[in-house]
Write an enzyme that holds these catalytic residues in place. Structure first.
Site, PDB file in Angstrom:
ATOM      1  CG  HIS A 106      68.389 -38.216  65.951  1.00 45.93           C
ATOM      2  ND1 HIS A 106      69.104 -37.418  65.010  1.00 45.93           N
ATOM      3  CD2 HIS A 106      67.694 -37.051  66.961  1.00 45.93           C
ATOM      4  CE1 HIS A 106      69.034 -36.026  65.439  1.00 45.93           C
ATOM      5  NE2 HIS A 106      68.277 -36.131  66.443  1.00 45.93           N
ATOM      6  CD  GLU A 157      64.651 -35.869  65.447  1.00 44.55           C
ATOM      7  OE1 GLU A 157      64.627 -36.033  66.888  1.00 44.55           O
ATOM      8  OE2 GLU A 157      65.574 -34.842  64.908  1.00 44.55           O
TER       9      GLU A 157
HETATM   10  C1  G6D Z   1      70.499 -30.342  68.175  1.00 42.42           C
HETATM   11  O1  G6D Z   1      68.569 -29.271  68.652  1.00 42.42           O
HETATM   12  C2  G6D Z   1      69.071 -30.129  67.909  1.00 42.42           C
HETATM   13  C3  G6D Z   1      68.340 -31.454  68.253  1.00 42.42           C
HETATM   14  O2  G6D Z   1      67.079 -31.297  68.159  1.00 42.42           O
HETATM   15  C4  G6D Z   1      68.924 -32.757  67.676  1.00 42.42           C
HETATM   16  O3  G6D Z   1      68.277 -33.910  67.930  1.00 42.42           O
HETATM   17  C5  G6D Z   1      70.382 -32.868  68.046  1.00 42.42           C
HETATM   18  O4  G6D Z   1      71.209 -31.622  67.764  1.00 42.42           O
HETATM   19  C6  G6D Z   1      71.155 -33.780  67.254  1.00 42.42           C
HETATM   20  O5  G6D Z   1      70.787 -30.458  69.718  1.00 42.42           O
END
Ligand code: G6D
Length: 348
Positions: free
Chosen positions: A180, A312
């Site tokens: 991430h 990602e």
């Molecule tokens: C939020 O919706 C986003 C996700 O896609 C992300 O991975 C997360 O923040 C860190 O929930």
């Protein structure tokens, strides 16, 4: 003879009584990749530029900062990236209820996901020099089977970072890992001046819980069209009337080219090309970063919307409302490695 990539291990800090270590690889060009054993987190990607080395990823001052908010900054994600509807996986006709950590949804492997674990890190030797091996026995997360996971991080002499995920399970299970990483290639607080290209003609339609419905939407003539290098500030501005006020979307990538995406900064002349062996790419532009709970180094202790962008790579979930988990199934004893590569370019 090109100097081999060198690895070193150092103590970083402590988290809940556990020592957290930092493992770093440096190549002859002066590029350094550093990881933390908390969450197999990419802590730094340092590239040499005319005005000194530049960290192109977001990071925090302390280990505890990484788990003080729901943004998974630069952390390893698994067993499954993304969202699982109602936290239910269906394999061999059997439904498994996973812990739910976003309403009724299981996000990013749930509350005991890869990011929340303290991994065993060590330097290993490869043909091109040292590499970093992060390993962990993933159990107690509610998923079927005990999963032995290894993530091998490499830095090549020609500035390519490789991440290889390898797992075996004691029972049929699911596996769709990613990293991430929030990139910011510039010297500004946000990514507004940076350019993005994604080799994708469609995105996945998402429902109100951001669960894929199984339908794909063409990006042509929409703000999601990144098929040509596109300024991110302009694209984000086109999303201003949406609740998200930015991007948090799943791109259906074409795998007909080596790179599935490329991020670049016209001022620093730094770029990152993303290579992946899978068909999906989630892009999130940190729309909901908060002023507090985010002790980020780049912005001296606060978080700012659009401070970074995640790219990602992962397998497209067919599951959504179709409940089809075949694309991410990992059979008992099977090994199904996945690789992500970051091709770094910069001007010294
Ligand atoms: C939020 O919706 C986003 C996700 O896609 C992300 O991975 C997360 O923040 C860190 O929930």
């Amino acid at each position: 003879m090109m100097q081999k990539v060198r690895g070193i291990v150092s103590d970083f800090d402590e988290y809940q009584g556990h020592k957290i270590q930092k493992l770093s690889l440096t190549n002859a060009n002066g590029v350094t990749l550093s990881l933390l054993t908390l969450g197999a987190t990419i802590y730094e990607i340092m590239v040499p530029t005319k005005s000194g080395t530049h960290n192109i990823v977001l990071n925090y001052y302390n280990s505890k900062d990484y788990l003080a908010n729901p943004f998974y900054v630069c952390m390893a994600i698994g067993r499954t990236a993304g969202r699982i509807m109602a936290g239910q996986i269906v394999l061999n006709g059997q439904t498994t209820q996973l812990p739910q950590n976003e309403g009724t949804t299981t996000l990013h492997g749930g509350p005991e996901g890869f990011n929340s674990q303290i991994w065993q890190g060590k330097i290993i030797q490869t043909a091109t020099g040292d590499a970093i091996e992060m390993s962990h026995l993933q159990t107690g997360d509610g998923y079927p089977g005990e999963m032995q996971v290894k993530i091998i991080y490499t830095l090549s002499p020609d500035d390519v970072i490789g991440i290889k995920y390898i797992a075996t399970s004691t029972a049929d299970t699911v596996f769709n890992p990613t990293q991430h990483v929030y990139f910011n290639l510039g010297r500004e607080d946000t990514i507004a001046k940076q350019m993005l290209k994604i080799n994708a003609a469609h995105i996945q339609e998402l429902d109100q819980n951001k669960i894929p419905t199984g339908k794909q939407i063409p990006v042509k003539h929409t703000p999601f069209d990144f098929q040509q290098p596109t300024n991110l500030g302009k694209a984000i501005a086109e999303m201003n009337n949406t609740t998200e006020k930015g991007f948090d979307d799943i791109f259906v990538v074409n795998q007909d080219q080596k790179l599935i995406a490329e991020l670049s900064d016209p001022k620093t002349k730094i770029s990152v090309g993303i290579e992946s062996d899978r068909n999906g790419l989630v892009m999130f532009t940190a729309n909901s970063f908060t002023h507090d709970q985010m002790n980020l180094i780049r912005t001296k202790g606060v978080g700012k919307p659009y401070e970074g962008i995640t790219l990602e790579p992962q397998t497209l979930s067919k599951a959504g409302s179709t409940r089809d988990f075949s694309a991410i199934e990992l059979k008992k004893g099977e090994e199904k490695p996945y690789t992500i590569k970051y091709h770094l370019h910069y001007k010294k």
